[in-house]
Design a protein around this motif. Structure first.
Motif, short mmCIF file in Angstrom:
data_model
loop_
_atom_site.label_atom_id
_atom_site.label_comp_id
_atom_site.label_asym_id
_atom_site.label_seq_id
_atom_site.Cartn_x
_atom_site.Cartn_y
_atom_site.Cartn_z
N ALA A 22 0.92 -1.19 -0.08
CA ALA A 22 0.10 0.10 0.08
C ALA A 22 0.82 1.22 0.08
CB ALA A 22 -0.72 0.05 1.32
N LEU A 25 4.68 4.85 -4.09
CA LEU A 25 4.63 6.36 -4.83
C LEU A 25 3.37 6.90 -4.82
CD1 LEU A 25 6.60 5.13 -8.12
CD2 LEU A 25 7.35 6.33 -6.31
N GLY A 26 2.07 6.19 -4.40
CA GLY A 26 0.84 6.74 -4.31
C GLY A 26 0.84 7.76 -3.26
N TYR A 105 4.41 2.33 -13.49
CA TYR A 105 4.91 2.81 -12.06
C TYR A 105 6.39 2.41 -12.05
CZ TYR A 105 4.36 2.43 -6.91
OH TYR A 105 4.08 2.48 -5.49
N PHE A 225 -5.65 3.33 -6.04
CA PHE A 225 -4.08 3.33 -6.18
C PHE A 225 -3.37 3.20 -4.83
CE2 PHE A 225 -1.03 4.81 -9.35
CZ PHE A 225 0.07 4.97 -8.52
N SER A 228 -3.99 -0.20 -2.72
CA SER A 228 -3.78 -1.24 -3.78
C SER A 228 -4.74 -2.18 -3.72
CB SER A 228 -2.43 -2.26 -3.04
OG SER A 228 -1.44 -1.38 -2.95
N1 PHE Z 1 -0.30 1.24 -3.47
C1 PHE Z 1 1.05 1.37 -4.12
C2 PHE Z 1 1.29 3.01 -3.88
O1 PHE Z 1 0.55 3.66 -3.32
C3 PHE Z 1 0.73 1.21 -5.66
C4 PHE Z 1 -0.14 -0.19 -5.87
C5 PHE Z 1 -1.57 -0.14 -6.42
C6 PHE Z 1 0.45 -1.32 -5.62
C7 PHE Z 1 -2.05 -1.12 -6.70
C8 PHE Z 1 -0.14 -2.55 -5.59
C9 PHE Z 1 -1.15 -2.30 -6.29
O2 PHE Z 1 2.29 3.28 -4.27
#
Ligand code: PHE
Length: 444
Positions: A22, A25-26, A105, A225, A228
């Motif tokens: 989780a 980068l989000g 990503y 995002f 996750s």
């Molecule tokens: N949640 C991760 C982030 O915030 C991105 C991500 C999304 C990973 C979906 C796995 C699945 O950067």
């Protein structure tokens, strides 16, 4: 004969891995800039509503599907329905969404790696550096973005080759808290900046006029995002979870931690932005890459601090990328009986290639100009919401009641919330997503 499914070494192992997925980068890169573009405080409020009413119930639902079936998305839904069932299309959608997301990503994480490299070699602390320009030059150089995309994807593949819980836990145990401590320290530092009160006001002040119809969808997409969810990651991680772990309890911890990191990032970044006139909250994807070095450049040991920060950012991105790659990998293992090494190498290479247009897309006038943004728009605003509607309807209406009930209750301190959770999943999540989506595209 299939080998018994690997399991997390401990309950903490699962929480760490899921939190590692989780937090990435989000939280640090995307959340502040999307909030900056959508009115600050009012966006953050909308985001919190999405986390509580959509994120939490859906994450628990996904983990339940995974643990109940011990399979990856497609196989899991098939196991609970039948071969060729309409519902399995949501499993396929998750594999497509996770692969698409990982393709770009990795490009962004590659930029973070490049910044870590610059910080180590002193390239970020030269006097007179304009950090916004460093970012635009990085993005505009196709060769640079491509090389670091390759480096990051290579690293991700290397880790996934080794299996799910091969010592990454140990690193997460140190680096995840380090990230929190560093962010907290930076918030303290931001508190002493001239722009602190303006930054704080921007983050908590509610100015509805800056919130467009599309902002709600942006908040929802951001929740998917960042947490996750909606693409089978939590489902896949749940499939390695032991029988008696409390799913709702873990979900709440993961969501809380993820949200705290995102909010801390805003409290660090917005005061910096309001202190330095060359920065603006609505400047888009370069926000983090411009603001953090600008803020740190005035601090003692600037080079060291930047190195540590970008190193932690890359690590956070890596634990997320691993979880993304795990979706197609476990799919290939379950579906075709491939070995893990082969599945990781094939899926990883394919996703690297898929990411090439995103890496080249910053070159103005080039064939792929804007590719990354457009793919992110499609993934965050179409694939996630659709996946979210499918998975919530599936858990809410189609999944056998005994399984759902059993897995929610087993080992749980939150048994009394079963009906609240089910109601949210059956009605609030799917209809909420549908309304927000239709509203944003102008239908209702
Ligand atoms: N949640 C991760 C982030 O915030 C991105 C991500 C999304 C990973 C979906 C796995 C699945 O950067």
């Amino acid at each position: 004969m299939t080998a018994p499914r690997a399991q997390w070494g401990s309950k903490v192992g699962f929480i760490l891995a899921a939190a590692g997925s989780a937090v990435g980068l989000g939280n640090l890169w995307k959340f502040p800039y999307v909030a900056g573009e959508n009115g600050g405080g009012v966006f953050i409020l909308a985001y919190l509503v999405c986390v509580i009413f959509v994120g939490v119930p859906l994450m628990a639902g996904e983990i339940i599907i995974g643990r109940a079936t011990q399979k990856s998305p497609v196989g899991a839904i098939q196991a609970l329905t039948h071969k060729g069932s309409f519902w399995t299309s949501f499993g396929w959608l998750s594999v497509a969404a996770a692969s698409s997301l990982l393709s770009y990503y990795s490009v962004i994480a590659g930029w973070a790696m490049y910044y870590a490299y610059l910080a180590v070699t002193g390239g970020l602390t030269t006097a007179g550096t304009v950090y916004g320009d460093v970012f635009s030059q990085t993005v505009a150089s196709g060769g640079l973005s491509l090389s670091w995309h390759l480096a990051f994807m290579g690293l991700t593949i290397a880790v996934v080759l080794g299996g799910v819980s091969n010592g990454l836990d140990r690193w997460s145990r140190i680096l995840m808290p380090s990230l929190l401590v560093m962010l907290a320290g930076l918030v303290v530092r931001s508190y002493f900046l001239e722009g602190f009160s303006a930054g704080l006001d921007f983050s908590v002040g509610i100015r509805p006029e800056e919130f467009a119809a599309s902002s709600m969808l942006a908040a929802l997409g951001q929740a998917f995002f960042s947490l996750s969810i909606g693409m089978g990651t939590m489902l896949t991680y749940g499939s390695y979870l032991k029988r008696d772990d409390d799913i709702m309890g873990s979900t709440l911890q993961i969501c809380a931690l993820d949200t705290i990191v995102a909010l801390l990032a805003c409290l660090v970044i917005f005061p910096i932005i309001f202190t330095y006139p060359e920065l603006s909250p609505a400047q888009g994807p370069g926000l983090l890459f411009a603001s953090i070095p600008t803020g740190m450049s005035q601090m003692p040991f600037a080079g060291l601090l930047m190195t540590v920060f970008f190193f932690l950012l890359v690590f956070a991105a890596l634990t997320s990328a691993i979880s993304l790659l795990e979706v197609p990998v476990s799919f290939l293992i379950d579906r075709f009986g491939w070995e893990r090494r082969k599945a990781a190498a094939v899926a990883g290479t394919a996703i690297f290639l898929y990411g090439v247009p995103s890496a080249l897309g910053g070159v103005e006038g080039g064939a792929f100009f804007g590719f990354l943004d457009q793919l992110d728009y499609i993934v965050s605003n179409f694939m996630f919401p659709l996946g979210g509607i499918g998975l919530s309807l599936f858990v809410g209406w189609r999944m056998p009641d005994e399984i759902r009930h059993d897995h929610f209750l087993s080992g749980s301190k939150f048994k009394v919330f079963y009906n609240v959770w089910l109601t949210l999943l059956r009605f609030v999540v799917p209809f909420g997503i549908a309304v927000v989506f239709l509203n944003a595209i102008g239908v209702v």
